[in-house]
Motif scaffolding. Sequence first.
Motif, PDB file in Angstrom:
ATOM      1  N   PHE A   1       0.648  -1.201   0.073  1.00  0.00           N
ATOM      2  CA  PHE A   1       0.036  -0.008   0.179  1.00  0.00           C
ATOM      3  C   PHE A   1       0.832   1.157  -0.049  1.00  0.00           C
ATOM      4  CE2 PHE A   1      -3.734   2.719   0.638  1.00  0.00           C
ATOM      5  CZ  PHE A   1      -3.196   3.314   2.056  1.00  0.00           C
TER       6      PHE A   1
ATOM      7  N   MET B   1       0.268   6.247  -3.654  1.00  0.00           N
ATOM      8  CA  MET B   1       1.003   6.879  -2.722  1.00  0.00           C
ATOM      9  C   MET B   1       2.286   7.534  -2.856  1.00  0.00           C
ATOM     10  SD  MET B   1      -0.663   6.562   0.110  1.00  0.00           S
ATOM     11  CE  MET B   1      -2.338   6.734  -0.913  1.00  0.00           C
TER      12      MET B   1
ATOM     13  N   ALA C   1      -7.166   9.163  -0.214  1.00  0.00           N
ATOM     14  CA  ALA C   1      -6.704   7.599  -0.039  1.00  0.00           C
ATOM     15  C   ALA C   1      -8.015   7.091   0.226  1.00  0.00           C
ATOM     16  CB  ALA C   1      -5.841   7.641   1.120  1.00  0.00           C
ATOM     17  N   ALA C   2      -8.795   7.576   0.817  1.00  0.00           N
ATOM     18  CA  ALA C   2     -10.227   6.650   1.084  1.00  0.00           C
ATOM     19  C   ALA C   2     -10.735   6.584  -0.234  1.00  0.00           C
ATOM     20  CB  ALA C   2     -11.193   7.681   1.806  1.00  0.00           C
TER      21      ALA C   2
ATOM     22  N   SER D   1      -9.096   5.804  -3.173  1.00  0.00           N
ATOM     23  CA  SER D   1      -8.235   5.289  -3.983  1.00  0.00           C
ATOM     24  C   SER D   1      -8.467   3.726  -3.965  1.00  0.00           C
ATOM     25  CB  SER D   1      -6.825   5.406  -3.457  1.00  0.00           C
ATOM     26  OG  SER D   1      -6.518   4.801  -2.333  1.00  0.00           O
TER      27      SER D   1
ATOM     28  N   GLN E   1      -6.217   2.099  -1.306  1.00  0.00           N
ATOM     29  CA  GLN E   1      -6.975   1.661   0.195  1.00  0.00           C
ATOM     30  C   GLN E   1      -7.956   0.569  -0.041  1.00  0.00           C
ATOM     31  OE1 GLN E   1      -9.338   4.647   1.815  1.00  0.00           O
ATOM     32  NE2 GLN E   1      -8.461   4.178   4.032  1.00  0.00           N
TER      33      GLN E   1
ATOM     34  N   LEU F   1      -6.372  -2.494   0.112  1.00  0.00           N
ATOM     35  CA  LEU F   1      -5.687  -2.772   1.466  1.00  0.00           C
ATOM     36  C   LEU F   1      -6.608  -3.245   2.306  1.00  0.00           C
ATOM     37  CD1 LEU F   1      -3.336  -2.420   3.558  1.00  0.00           C
ATOM     38  CD2 LEU F   1      -4.166  -0.103   3.978  1.00  0.00           C
ATOM     39  N   ILE F   2      -7.974  -2.669   2.540  1.00  0.00           N
ATOM     40  CA  ILE F   2      -9.172  -3.052   3.214  1.00  0.00           C
ATOM     41  C   ILE F   2      -9.396  -4.432   3.150  1.00  0.00           C
ATOM     42  CG2 ILE F   2     -11.372  -2.549   4.183  1.00  0.00           C
ATOM     43  CD1 ILE F   2     -10.449   0.392   3.845  1.00  0.00           C
TER      44      ILE F   2
END
Length: 106
Positions: free
Chosen positions: A22, A28, A50-51, A53, A56, A59-60
Amino acid sequence: MQKLTQPFVKLSTANAELITRFAQSQDMVDLVNTSAQKYMELAQKTFGGAAASGAQADLIRSLTENYSTFAREHAESLMGMAAEAQARMSQQVADVTKIVNPAGSS
């Protein structure tokens, strides 16, 4: 003991790899490579950007998968330990029964 700790080790390793990926994602990298003069503006927009993208979201999703895998593996290791304990207990009961009643009569 290793069976008990292995899911924790795998979870930590997998999460470290995800967070590294990430942090090194193009989203990033682009954010970090912007000019130092706009630092304050970017700092205010970072969370919103970022929220939204894909990095992210990935990643979550991946962290969720890691925790699911961890929970499954940890439960499996606990069930294995319980089965081993039950087998040992049965063997000990059988051993004690042989000692108490060596002739095998009831």
